[in-house]
Design a protein around this motif. Structure first.
Motif, PDB file in Angstrom:
ATOM      1  N   VAL A 122     -35.435  40.337 -48.073  1.00 28.88           N
ATOM      2  CA  VAL A 122     -33.979  40.285 -47.442  1.00 28.88           C
ATOM      3  C   VAL A 122     -33.046  38.746 -47.535  1.00 28.88           C
ATOM      4  CG1 VAL A 122     -32.490  40.837 -45.536  1.00 28.88           C
ATOM      5  CG2 VAL A 122     -34.751  42.060 -45.841  1.00 28.88           C
ATOM      6  N   SER A 123     -32.414  38.999 -48.508  1.00 23.98           N
ATOM      7  CA  SER A 123     -31.442  37.543 -48.585  1.00 23.98           C
ATOM      8  C   SER A 123     -30.789  37.184 -47.480  1.00 23.98           C
ATOM      9  CB  SER A 123     -30.789  37.748 -49.827  1.00 23.98           C
ATOM     10  OG  SER A 123     -31.519  37.766 -50.808  1.00 23.98           O
ATOM     11  N   ASN A 124     -30.351  35.723 -47.510  1.00 26.06           N
ATOM     12  CA  ASN A 124     -29.920  35.173 -46.070  1.00 26.06           C
ATOM     13  C   ASN A 124     -28.412  35.864 -46.211  1.00 26.06           C
ATOM     14  OD1 ASN A 124     -29.170  33.550 -44.067  1.00 26.06           O
ATOM     15  ND2 ASN A 124     -28.397  32.052 -45.545  1.00 26.06           N
ATOM     16  N   SER A 125     -27.824  36.414 -45.154  1.00 26.44           N
ATOM     17  CA  SER A 125     -26.616  37.174 -45.031  1.00 26.44           C
ATOM     18  C   SER A 125     -26.228  38.211 -45.740  1.00 26.44           C
ATOM     19  CB  SER A 125     -25.523  36.092 -45.148  1.00 26.44           C
ATOM     20  OG  SER A 125     -25.889  35.004 -44.200  1.00 26.44           O
ATOM     21  N   GLU A 126     -27.353  38.940 -46.222  1.00 22.10           N
ATOM     22  CA  GLU A 126     -27.235  40.258 -46.973  1.00 22.10           C
ATOM     23  C   GLU A 126     -26.453  41.209 -46.404  1.00 22.10           C
ATOM     24  OE1 GLU A 126     -30.644  43.025 -48.145  1.00 22.10           O
ATOM     25  OE2 GLU A 126     -30.681  41.207 -49.815  1.00 22.10           O
ATOM     26  N   SER A 127     -25.416  41.852 -46.922  1.00 22.56           N
ATOM     27  CA  SER A 127     -24.621  42.944 -46.266  1.00 22.56           C
ATOM     28  C   SER A 127     -25.575  44.060 -45.543  1.00 22.56           C
ATOM     29  CB  SER A 127     -23.447  43.573 -47.407  1.00 22.56           C
ATOM     30  OG  SER A 127     -24.440  44.696 -48.073  1.00 22.56           O
ATOM     31  N   MET A 128     -25.232  44.525 -44.531  1.00 18.53           N
ATOM     32  CA  MET A 128     -25.927  45.636 -43.810  1.00 18.53           C
ATOM     33  C   MET A 128     -25.725  47.021 -44.659  1.00 18.53           C
ATOM     34  SD  MET A 128     -26.816  44.079 -41.021  1.00 18.53           S
ATOM     35  CE  MET A 128     -27.499  45.439 -40.434  1.00 18.53           C
ATOM     36  N   LEU A 129     -24.718  47.022 -45.369  1.00 18.72           N
ATOM     37  CA  LEU A 129     -24.896  48.309 -46.311  1.00 18.72           C
ATOM     38  C   LEU A 129     -25.918  48.236 -47.082  1.00 18.72           C
ATOM     39  CD1 LEU A 129     -23.799  50.971 -47.085  1.00 18.72           C
ATOM     40  CD2 LEU A 129     -22.034  49.478 -48.407  1.00 18.72           C
ATOM     41  N   PHE A 130     -26.168  47.147 -47.782  1.00 13.46           N
ATOM     42  CA  PHE A 130     -27.039  47.042 -48.956  1.00 13.46           C
ATOM     43  C   PHE A 130     -28.275  47.240 -48.441  1.00 13.46           C
ATOM     44  CE2 PHE A 130     -29.631  44.359 -52.090  1.00 13.46           C
ATOM     45  CZ  PHE A 130     -29.376  45.067 -53.079  1.00 13.46           C
ATOM     46  N   LEU A 131     -28.648  46.331 -46.983  1.00 11.59           N
ATOM     47  CA  LEU A 131     -29.668  46.583 -46.423  1.00 11.59           C
ATOM     48  C   LEU A 131     -30.309  48.019 -45.820  1.00 11.59           C
ATOM     49  CD1 LEU A 131     -32.329  45.084 -44.922  1.00 11.59           C
ATOM     50  CD2 LEU A 131     -31.020  44.858 -42.816  1.00 11.59           C
ATOM     51  N   LYS A 132     -29.283  48.734 -45.728  1.00  6.71           N
ATOM     52  CA  LYS A 132     -29.753  50.251 -45.184  1.00  6.71           C
ATOM     53  C   LYS A 132     -29.945  50.889 -46.370  1.00  6.71           C
ATOM     54  CE  LYS A 132     -26.406  50.595 -41.150  1.00  6.71           C
ATOM     55  NZ  LYS A 132     -25.057  50.815 -40.743  1.00  6.71           N
ATOM     56  N   VAL A 133     -29.394  50.571 -47.687  1.00  2.40           N
ATOM     57  CA  VAL A 133     -30.041  51.279 -48.992  1.00  2.40           C
ATOM     58  C   VAL A 133     -31.343  51.015 -48.981  1.00  2.40           C
ATOM     59  CG1 VAL A 133     -29.757  51.240 -51.332  1.00  2.40           C
ATOM     60  CG2 VAL A 133     -27.692  51.290 -49.981  1.00  2.40           C
ATOM     61  N   LYS A 134     -31.834  49.493 -48.822  1.00  4.49           N
ATOM     62  CA  LYS A 134     -33.332  49.254 -48.931  1.00  4.49           C
ATOM     63  C   LYS A 134     -34.255  50.081 -48.042  1.00  4.49           C
ATOM     64  CE  LYS A 134     -32.666  44.521 -50.748  1.00  4.49           C
ATOM     65  NZ  LYS A 134     -33.202  43.209 -50.314  1.00  4.49           N
ATOM     66  N   LEU A 135     -33.739  50.113 -46.605  1.00  3.47           N
ATOM     67  CA  LEU A 135     -34.500  50.628 -45.866  1.00  3.47           C
ATOM     68  C   LEU A 135     -34.619  51.938 -45.801  1.00  3.47           C
ATOM     69  CD1 LEU A 135     -33.268  48.394 -42.691  1.00  3.47           C
ATOM     70  CD2 LEU A 135     -35.613  48.568 -43.843  1.00  3.47           C
ATOM     71  N   PHE A 136     -33.663  52.759 -46.005  1.00  3.13           N
ATOM     72  CA  PHE A 136     -33.452  54.388 -45.880  1.00  3.13           C
ATOM     73  C   PHE A 136     -33.331  55.023 -47.027  1.00  3.13           C
ATOM     74  CE2 PHE A 136     -31.432  52.301 -42.048  1.00  3.13           C
ATOM     75  CZ  PHE A 136     -32.506  52.091 -41.368  1.00  3.13           C
ATOM     76  N   ALA A 137     -33.200  54.533 -48.475  1.00  4.78           N
ATOM     77  CA  ALA A 137     -33.054  55.416 -49.403  1.00  4.78           C
ATOM     78  C   ALA A 137     -34.374  55.862 -50.064  1.00  4.78           C
ATOM     79  CB  ALA A 137     -32.181  54.545 -50.586  1.00  4.78           C
ATOM     80  N   GLY A 138     -35.585  55.525 -49.559  1.00  3.75           N
ATOM     81  CA  GLY A 138     -36.643  55.937 -50.029  1.00  3.75           C
ATOM     82  C   GLY A 138     -36.972  55.649 -51.291  1.00  3.75           C
ATOM     83  N   PRO A 139     -37.519  56.655 -52.128  1.00  2.00           N
ATOM     84  CA  PRO A 139     -37.928  56.716 -53.449  1.00  2.00           C
ATOM     85  C   PRO A 139     -36.674  56.209 -54.395  1.00  2.00           C
ATOM     86  CG  PRO A 139     -38.625  58.845 -52.344  1.00  2.00           C
ATOM     87  CD  PRO A 139     -37.666  58.011 -51.543  1.00  2.00           C
ATOM     88  N   LEU A 140     -35.309  56.650 -53.837  1.00  2.00           N
ATOM     89  CA  LEU A 140     -34.159  56.238 -54.762  1.00  2.00           C
ATOM     90  C   LEU A 140     -34.171  54.640 -54.999  1.00  2.00           C
ATOM     91  CD1 LEU A 140     -31.735  56.805 -56.380  1.00  2.00           C
ATOM     92  CD2 LEU A 140     -30.417  56.969 -54.134  1.00  2.00           C
ATOM     93  N   TRP A 141     -34.448  53.965 -53.869  1.00  4.19           N
ATOM     94  CA  TRP A 141     -34.377  52.348 -53.891  1.00  4.19           C
ATOM     95  C   TRP A 141     -35.468  51.962 -55.006  1.00  4.19           C
ATOM     96  CZ3 TRP A 141     -32.321  48.044 -53.755  1.00  4.19           C
ATOM     97  CH2 TRP A 141     -32.930  46.863 -53.346  1.00  4.19           C
ATOM     98  N   LEU A 142     -36.538  52.555 -54.908  1.00  2.00           N
ATOM     99  CA  LEU A 142     -37.660  51.944 -55.838  1.00  2.00           C
ATOM    100  C   LEU A 142     -37.172  52.265 -57.374  1.00  2.00           C
ATOM    101  CD1 LEU A 142     -40.913  53.093 -53.665  1.00  2.00           C
ATOM    102  CD2 LEU A 142     -39.543  51.026 -53.694  1.00  2.00           C
ATOM    103  N   ILE A 143     -36.585  53.268 -57.589  1.00  7.30           N
ATOM    104  CA  ILE A 143     -36.329  53.761 -58.760  1.00  7.30           C
ATOM    105  C   ILE A 143     -35.081  52.799 -59.379  1.00  7.30           C
ATOM    106  CG2 ILE A 143     -35.098  55.451 -60.243  1.00  7.30           C
ATOM    107  CD1 ILE A 143     -36.378  57.714 -58.687  1.00  7.30           C
TER     108      ILE A 143
END
Length: 304
Positions: free
Chosen positions: A261-282
């Motif tokens: 998690v980069s310094n001051s990364e947007s909350m929207l982008f973080l939510k993608v990382k946290l909750f997109a599941g397999p889609l994020w890994l793809i």
């Protein structure tokens, strides 16, 4: 989906507070002991999250640690004992702000190659192809050539480190002595960087050290089985890479993945990382890291 989030420096307390609140609302926050028991096969984890922080920048004590205490969130912090014992900065902290062209010229002179061949590359990528002893030589030559002085100390004090350790919420682990890319080091240097960091940190804290994180940290590029074996021989229970995937029982316990998690990364982008599941890994796999492609090219130039 079990996840480990990895931070470095954080300069926005409100931003970090929001991240911890969000994460804690969606995951069961676990400590190092629970992770170790998980890899021992003694417990099962579902929808669990662990927080890690690398380096021990002053912002850990000033910003990250108070938020962790506020919400009683366990974490682990990875530091190089040499930095604290000698009250010095990491090489990457010192080189911040240096003129890239001058750095490239010095590297070219040391390697006996044309400086023009290095121009297309980021000087950070160039540094990451070199043993740490050579990196320090580059920094020394730069300071001599330009009259640049050492930067003020940027990390926690020993007293702060011991205070954090004594509180018990944060487990402190090893992070080498000089923060090298371990795969660039000789067998002897790699073993020294790992085993001495663990031993010196244990002496500093007054108890054994049981966890470790690799600098940079991509398996096969930044470390190999050589380093995993050294950690096992040194009594380490779990060690962390920076491979951006969820963690699971199929992991090598000396190469547990973490999502940065980069310094001051947007909350929207973080939510993608946290909750997109397999889609994020793809999505992650679709983007081949330019850093490692560049480093392979740089190594060929410097070894020509």
């Amino acid at each position: 989906m079990n996840k480990i989030l990895n931070f470095h420096l954080v300069n926005d307390a409100e931003w970090f507070d929001k991240i911890i609140c969000l994460t804690k609302s969606k995951y069961t926050m676990v400590d190092i002991d629970m992770l170790s028991r998980y890899y021992d096969g003694k417990v099962k984890l579902k929808n669990a999250c662990h927080i890690t922080i690398d380096d021990g920048d002053k912002t850990f004590y000033d910003i990250i640690y108070p938020v962790l205490k506020k919400y009683n969130v366990p974490a682990s912090l990875y530091v190089s004992p040499k930095i604290f014992n000698e009250h010095i900065n990491y090489w990457f902290q010192e080189i911040e702000g240096y003129d890239p062209d001058t750095v490239k010229q010095i590297v070219a002179e040391m390697a006996g190659v044309d400086a023009g061949a290095l121009q297309p590359f980021e000087f950070w990528d160039i540094m990451k192809t070199m043993p740490v002893e050579k990196i320090q030589e580059v920094l020394n030559r730069y300071r001599e050539r330009t009259g640049t002085v050492l930067k003020p100390y940027q990390n926690m004090s020993i007293a702060e480190l011991k205070e954090v350790d004594a509180h018990g919420l944060v487990t402190i682990g090893g992070h080498t002595m000089n923060h090298p890319i371990l795969q660039n080091e000789t067998d002897a240097s790699s073993q020294y960087e790992i085993s001495h960091s663990i031993a010196e940190l244990a002496e500093l804290l007054g108890h054994p050290v049981k966890c470790f994180s690799y600098p940079n940290g991509i398996p096969g590029y930044d470390f190999t089985d050589r380093e995993r074996n050294t950690l096992k021989e040194s009594g380490i229970s779990v060690a962390f890479s920076t491979e951006a995937t969820n963690f699971s029982k199929t992991d090598n316990r000396y190469s547990i993945p973490r999502i940065g998690v980069s310094n001051s990364e947007s909350m929207l982008f973080l939510k993608v990382k946290l909750f997109a599941g397999p889609l994020w890994l793809i999505l992650k796999k679709l983007k081949k890291s330019g850093e490692y492609v560049a480093r392979a090219q740089i190594k060929k130039i410097l070894s020509a």
